[in-house]
Design a protein around this motif. Structure first.
Motif, PDB file in Angstrom:
ATOM      1  N   TYR A 199      32.797  33.325  31.170  1.00  0.00           N
ATOM      2  CA  TYR A 199      31.666  33.804  32.046  1.00  0.00           C
ATOM      3  C   TYR A 199      31.368  32.402  33.135  1.00  0.00           C
ATOM      4  CZ  TYR A 199      26.686  33.743  33.976  1.00  0.00           C
ATOM      5  OH  TYR A 199      25.737  33.958  34.713  1.00  0.00           O
ATOM      6  N   TRP A 200      31.620  31.082  32.376  1.00  0.00           N
ATOM      7  CA  TRP A 200      31.373  29.960  33.029  1.00  0.00           C
ATOM      8  C   TRP A 200      32.422  29.559  34.055  1.00  0.00           C
ATOM      9  CZ3 TRP A 200      35.094  25.804  32.885  1.00  0.00           C
ATOM     10  CH2 TRP A 200      34.477  24.518  33.203  1.00  0.00           C
ATOM     11  N   LYS A 248      34.400  31.948  35.527  1.00  0.00           N
ATOM     12  CA  LYS A 248      34.017  32.915  36.762  1.00  0.00           C
ATOM     13  C   LYS A 248      32.987  32.554  37.580  1.00  0.00           C
ATOM     14  CE  LYS A 248      33.550  37.828  37.256  1.00  0.00           C
ATOM     15  NZ  LYS A 248      34.491  38.069  38.381  1.00  0.00           N
ATOM     16  N   ARG A 249      32.072  32.091  37.238  1.00  0.00           N
ATOM     17  CA  ARG A 249      30.908  31.651  38.115  1.00  0.00           C
ATOM     18  C   ARG A 249      31.271  30.266  38.800  1.00  0.00           C
ATOM     19  NH1 ARG A 249      26.633  34.255  39.256  1.00  0.00           N
ATOM     20  NH2 ARG A 249      25.397  32.482  39.308  1.00  0.00           N
ATOM     21  N   ARG A 250      32.304  29.756  38.409  1.00  0.00           N
ATOM     22  CA  ARG A 250      32.729  28.497  39.197  1.00  0.00           C
ATOM     23  C   ARG A 250      33.999  28.735  40.348  1.00  0.00           C
ATOM     24  NH1 ARG A 250      29.266  27.560  35.499  1.00  0.00           N
ATOM     25  NH2 ARG A 250      27.970  25.839  35.477  1.00  0.00           N
ATOM     26  N   ASN A 251      34.356  30.022  39.878  1.00  0.00           N
ATOM     27  CA  ASN A 251      35.590  30.459  40.665  1.00  0.00           C
ATOM     28  C   ASN A 251      36.773  29.665  40.228  1.00  0.00           C
ATOM     29  OD1 ASN A 251      34.146  32.730  42.088  1.00  0.00           O
ATOM     30  ND2 ASN A 251      33.279  31.018  43.320  1.00  0.00           N
TER      31      ASN A 251
END
Length: 122
Positions: A47-48, A50-53
């Motif tokens: 998740y982390w 993905k949120r930071r691309n």
């Protein structure tokens, strides 16, 4: 094959006839079933990232799979370890599982891991 679900906006990629990927997926699933903390931490890291691309290898970053493998390695090297190295626990007299010239053998009798369950309570 890559696609994105229109309702959830979740990206998927599917490959066919990749036996090595099937063995890797089962190995990771088995590691995540040993300790619930590993599974929760893995979801958080994905998740982390993905949120930071930073989980899109086609854009030059690591894949979710790479983050998962690094997490498993870290949890095996903690003191005391959270996860065992299932590849090292294979009995010497086992029949190797060879896929694409790679030995994919690992200890899969998770019900008999004994000392690893609850070994690290940090």
């Amino acid at each position: 094959v890559k696609f994105r679900d229109r309702k959830t906006n979740i990206a998927w990629d599917i490959c066919f006839n990749n036996t090595l990927a099937i063995h890797n997926t089962k190995l990771i699933a088995d590691y995540m079933s040993i300790d619930l903390r590993a599974k929760k931490l893995c979801f958080f890291i994905k998740y982390w990232a993905k949120r930071r691309n930073i989980n899109e290898p086609y854009k030059g970053t690591l894949s979710s799979y790479a983050y998962t493998v690094m997490l498993i390695h870290y949890l095996q090297r903690c003191d005391p370890p959270v996860l065992p190295c299932l590849q090292e626990l294979v009995p010497p007299d086992h029949d190797p599982v060879i896929v694409s010239n790679y030995d994919c053998s690992y200890y899969s009798d998770l019900d008999n891991l004994g000392p690893w369950i609850g070994h690290n309570s940090e």
